[in-house]
Every structure is written in C-alpha cells, then in structure tokens.
Design a protein around this motif. Structure first.
Motif, PDB file in Angstrom:
ATOM      1  N   PHE A 203       5.191   3.563  11.259  1.00  0.00           N
ATOM      2  CA  PHE A 203       4.606   2.397  11.908  1.00  0.00           C
ATOM      3  C   PHE A 203       5.673   1.320  11.998  1.00  0.00           C
ATOM      4  CE2 PHE A 203       3.118   3.096   7.570  1.00  0.00           C
ATOM      5  CZ  PHE A 203       3.758   2.070   6.881  1.00  0.00           C
ATOM      6  N   ALA A 204       5.439   0.354  12.895  1.00  0.00           N
ATOM      7  CA  ALA A 204       6.436  -0.688  13.163  1.00  0.00           C
ATOM      8  C   ALA A 204       6.273  -1.910  12.277  1.00  0.00           C
ATOM      9  CB  ALA A 204       6.357  -1.109  14.630  1.00  0.00           C
TER      10      ALA A 204
ATOM     11  N   LEU B 283      -1.106   7.756   7.051  1.00  0.00           N
ATOM     12  CA  LEU B 283      -0.970   8.126   5.639  1.00  0.00           C
ATOM     13  C   LEU B 283       0.205   9.077   5.415  1.00  0.00           C
ATOM     14  CD1 LEU B 283      -4.735   8.671   4.760  1.00  0.00           C
ATOM     15  CD2 LEU B 283      -3.280   6.782   3.972  1.00  0.00           C
ATOM     16  N   GLY B 284       0.556   9.824   6.451  1.00  0.00           N
ATOM     17  CA  GLY B 284       1.664  10.770   6.319  1.00  0.00           C
ATOM     18  C   GLY B 284       1.317  12.013   5.539  1.00  0.00           C
TER      19      GLY B 284
ATOM     20  N   LEU C 109      -9.607  10.388  15.442  1.00  0.00           N
ATOM     21  CA  LEU C 109      -9.587   9.525  14.260  1.00  0.00           C
ATOM     22  C   LEU C 109      -8.871  10.205  13.096  1.00  0.00           C
ATOM     23  CD1 LEU C 109     -13.217   8.118  14.537  1.00  0.00           C
ATOM     24  CD2 LEU C 109     -11.100   6.820  14.882  1.00  0.00           C
ATOM     25  N   ARG C 110      -9.102  11.495  12.932  1.00  0.00           N
ATOM     26  CA  ARG C 110      -8.415  12.232  11.874  1.00  0.00           C
ATOM     27  C   ARG C 110      -6.899  12.195  12.109  1.00  0.00           C
ATOM     28  NH1 ARG C 110      -8.609  16.509   8.234  1.00  0.00           N
ATOM     29  NH2 ARG C 110     -10.862  16.724   8.328  1.00  0.00           N
ATOM     30  N   ALA C 111      -6.465  12.432  13.344  1.00  0.00           N
ATOM     31  CA  ALA C 111      -5.036  12.437  13.648  1.00  0.00           C
ATOM     32  C   ALA C 111      -4.416  11.066  13.406  1.00  0.00           C
ATOM     33  CB  ALA C 111      -4.811  12.874  15.094  1.00  0.00           C
ATOM     34  N   ARG C 112      -5.117   9.999  13.769  1.00  0.00           N
ATOM     35  CA  ARG C 112      -4.602   8.648  13.556  1.00  0.00           C
ATOM     36  C   ARG C 112      -4.471   8.359  12.059  1.00  0.00           C
ATOM     37  NH1 ARG C 112      -1.770   6.588  15.074  1.00  0.00           N
ATOM     38  NH2 ARG C 112      -2.357   4.396  15.099  1.00  0.00           N
TER      39      ARG C 112
ATOM     40  N   ASN D 204       0.844  -1.187   0.000  1.00  0.00           N
ATOM     41  CA  ASN D 204       0.000   0.000   0.000  1.00  0.00           C
ATOM     42  C   ASN D 204       0.884   1.243   0.000  1.00  0.00           C
ATOM     43  OD1 ASN D 204      -1.958   1.985   0.425  1.00  0.00           O
ATOM     44  ND2 ASN D 204      -3.172   0.656   1.759  1.00  0.00           N
ATOM     45  N   PRO D 205       1.309   1.708  -1.174  1.00  0.00           N
ATOM     46  CA  PRO D 205       2.239   2.848  -1.256  1.00  0.00           C
ATOM     47  C   PRO D 205       1.695   4.147  -0.685  1.00  0.00           C
ATOM     48  CG  PRO D 205       2.174   1.633  -3.332  1.00  0.00           C
ATOM     49  CD  PRO D 205       1.051   1.109  -2.503  1.00  0.00           C
ATOM     50  N   ALA D 206       0.385   4.239  -0.459  1.00  0.00           N
ATOM     51  CA  ALA D 206      -0.178   5.463   0.103  1.00  0.00           C
ATOM     52  C   ALA D 206       0.208   5.658   1.563  1.00  0.00           C
ATOM     53  CB  ALA D 206      -1.701   5.454  -0.022  1.00  0.00           C
TER      54      ALA D 206
END
Length: 357
Positions: A117-118, A297-298, A289-292, A110-112
């Motif tokens: 993340f670990a 997604l970065g 949820l928006r922040a997560r 998933n390149p998006a």
C-alpha cells in the motif's frame, strides 16, 4: 440504547422486541464506532458525542467489548493517497484525531499489515464494540427494578401513550419510542408512507466472518474504495480516483475489516438500493472482498465461517434534507425513530440521548 437513556432519566422501561432476540441491523454490522468518515458539522458532532457515550458505557459494561482501537484507511495508489492527504488537512482533522502515515508508519501501528500500500490515514477516534454481545450486555446492565424485557412481542397498534402487542395486551406509558429498524411496513408503515414520499429507504448489504486469525489486527481497516462512500472524503481529490474493479462497482463494495474479540475477522460490505432485493448472496462480491483483505494483510484469510446479508434503514437526502435520521411524533406521547443508515451503530447512543432531550 433508548432503554439505557430512558433509565438514566428515571423512566421505568418495558422493552418489547418482536423477535426472541434481535436479528436485524443492530447485530448484522461491524461493531464500528466510526468517526473518521463522518460529514463535517452536525454528523461529525453527533458521532463524536456517541463516541464519548460508547467509551463511558464500555467502562461500565465490559460485555460490550469496547476497544479504543482506532482505524486505518489504506491507499493503494497515488490518487487515493492524495485524497487522504486532503482529509488529513481538513480544519476538523484534530477532532477526528487524524494522522497521515507512510507505509512504515502504517506497519508500526498495525504490524499485521504485510501487503502493499502507498500509505494510510490513522483515525485514533474510531473504536470497536462486539455487535453480537452489545444488546445482551446492555440488558444485563439494566436488569432489575425499573426494567422489563419482553421478547417475542410484536407491536401491532399505536395509540396516544400506549401500544398493543400481537397477544392483544396493551402497554400504557408516558412515552412510546418505536424503533422499527428496516421494517417499513407493519405498524410503522402507515406513518412512514403517510406523505407523498417516504422519508426513508432500505439498503441491503453482504458481510462475512472468518475463523480466528493467528495474530492481532490492532486497528479497524478500510481500503481506498471506502473513500467513495464516506462524506468526509467528498473533497476535490475524489474526482481523481480511478474506476473501481468491475465486481466492486457492481456491488458498490468497499472493504471494511474488524477483528473480533475471538480473533475472527468481520469483512464487508456491499450496498444494494433497488428493491425487491435478491434473496441469495453474490459470490463475486465475496471473492473481491477476500482478495482485497488478503492483499492488505499479505497472507491468506482463515476459512470463512459465516456469510450473511442484512438490511438497514436510511433517510433519503432528497426527501429528508440534512436530517441524519428520522424522528417523528406519530401519536401524542409516541415517537418513531429510524433511518440512521450506515451510521446507526456509531451514533445509536447519541440518537437515543437526543430523543429524550
């Protein structure tokens, strides 16, 4: 789905819908066909059978928007990653099509995902449909001799092999299938409250949908908080998970994210169990949820176009035992089906199949 399975068995079907168009949990969801988090045993088997049926229907009814996209459950830190490793080693991991990936492997799938993340757990068995399109597409598929769609007809009375709607018209048949969703009062109320304890409860959630994102998010996504809620992850490592962020803990939130066919992102969700439910929306939950989502997604999310709350029905384990949903014969020739909980969209075709045996 009960109409689809009834027609497959040669029944003529009259479908009564209390609204002009479905407005409940059937449309207020992610459109996830979610195998990954299901409990080993009957729940997993039901979900896998449903996954087969969704794929079959998707081939026949393109309007469902069925996509065998799979999912990624992402770990932020070591305890979450250790729990994903436990899940990847489960005896039924092959049935779920699990594969544990490092960050590079996640981005290859998933390149998006440009955030931090670990690692992640890929579930190739998971899939996506378009919840706002599913019911109209199925009705178009069924249209013709043997199927009648009667919107704006609320059932007010049930009798053996018959129902009466609010206009006073009786509909007599070989079999009534009553699917009240989260409407635990009204015509279903006398049957659901007939014992000392109701077998079902209602759960409220919050979700949102954004404007289209410029690139494809190739899989469904879940964050590490989802490991707290799905029974597949009820493993020793769950006890080692760190506390949730305060806003997430208050809302019992997990991040699930699905890209719609038009590029928009459906994002949720929260869990509220104590009634009476609030009539308003909790903005702290949306901020979390928006922040997560942005952290994974970065990139900043597109503008939020829609926010909504929904209510679904689920069986109460302390009352229903190991039942995955509630089905009962409420009158001769009349069965009531409700309470699948958060597995409703996933399992709906298999639940309907079981109703007809």
């Amino acid at each position: 789905m009960h109409a689809v399975m009834a027609r497959r068995r040669g029944y003529e079907v009259v479908q009564l819908e209390r609204e002009a168009e479905a407005r409940g949990a059937s449309v207020r969801n992610f459109g996830l066909v979610w195998v990954s988090g299901r409990k080993a045993g009957p729940e997993l088997s039901l979900a896998l059978r449903a996954r087969e049926l969704w794929a079959e229907l998707g081939a026949r009814v393109p309007g469902l928007g069925f996509r065998a996209a799979g999912s990624l459950t992402l770990a932020d830190e070591d305890a979450e990653l250790a729990l994903l490793k436990e899940a990847a080693a489960l005896p039924d991991a092959d049935r779920r099509e699990f594969e544990l990936l490092d960050p590079a492997g996640v981005r290859a799938v998933n390149p998006a995902l440009r955030g931090e993340f670990a690692g992640g757990l890929l579930c190739r068995a998971d899939a996506i449909v378009e919840p706002r399109q599913v019911l109209p597409a199925l009705r178009d598929y069924l249209a013709g001799d043997g199927y009648q769609w009667r919107p704006g007809r609320e059932v007010t009375e049930i009798a053996p092999n018959a129902v009466r709607d609010h206009t006073g018209a009786w509909h007599r048949c070989d079999l009534v299938v009553l699917c009240p969703g989260a409407a635990h009062t009204g015509v279903a109320g006398r049957y659901l409250a007939g014992g000392a304890l109701s077998p079902v409860r209602r759960v409220r959630l919050q979700m949102m949908q954004t404007a289209p994102l410029a690139e494809r998010v190739t899989t469904a996504l879940a964050d590490g908080d989802s490991l707290r809620y799905y029974p597949a992850y009820d493993l020793p490592g769950r006890a080692q998970l760190p506390p949730q962020e305060a806003a997430a803990e208050r809302a019992r939130a997990q991040l699930l994210l699905v890209q719609r066919a038009d590029g928009g992102l459906t994002i949720g969700d929260t869990h509220e169990y104590a009634e009476p439910f609030g009539f308003d929306l909790d903005e702290d939950a949306y901020d979390h949820l928006r922040a997560r989502a942005e952290a994974l997604l970065g990139v900043p999310l597109p503008r939020v176009r829609r926010r909504w709350a929904g209510v679904y029905s689920e069986v109460i384990p302390e009352v229903a035992g190991h039942a995955l949903y509630h089905r009962s014969e409420v009158e001769p020739g009349a069965v009531l089906v409700t309470g699948p909980g958060g597995r409703g969209m996933t399992c709906s075709p298999a639940i309907a199949e079981e109703t007809f045996g």
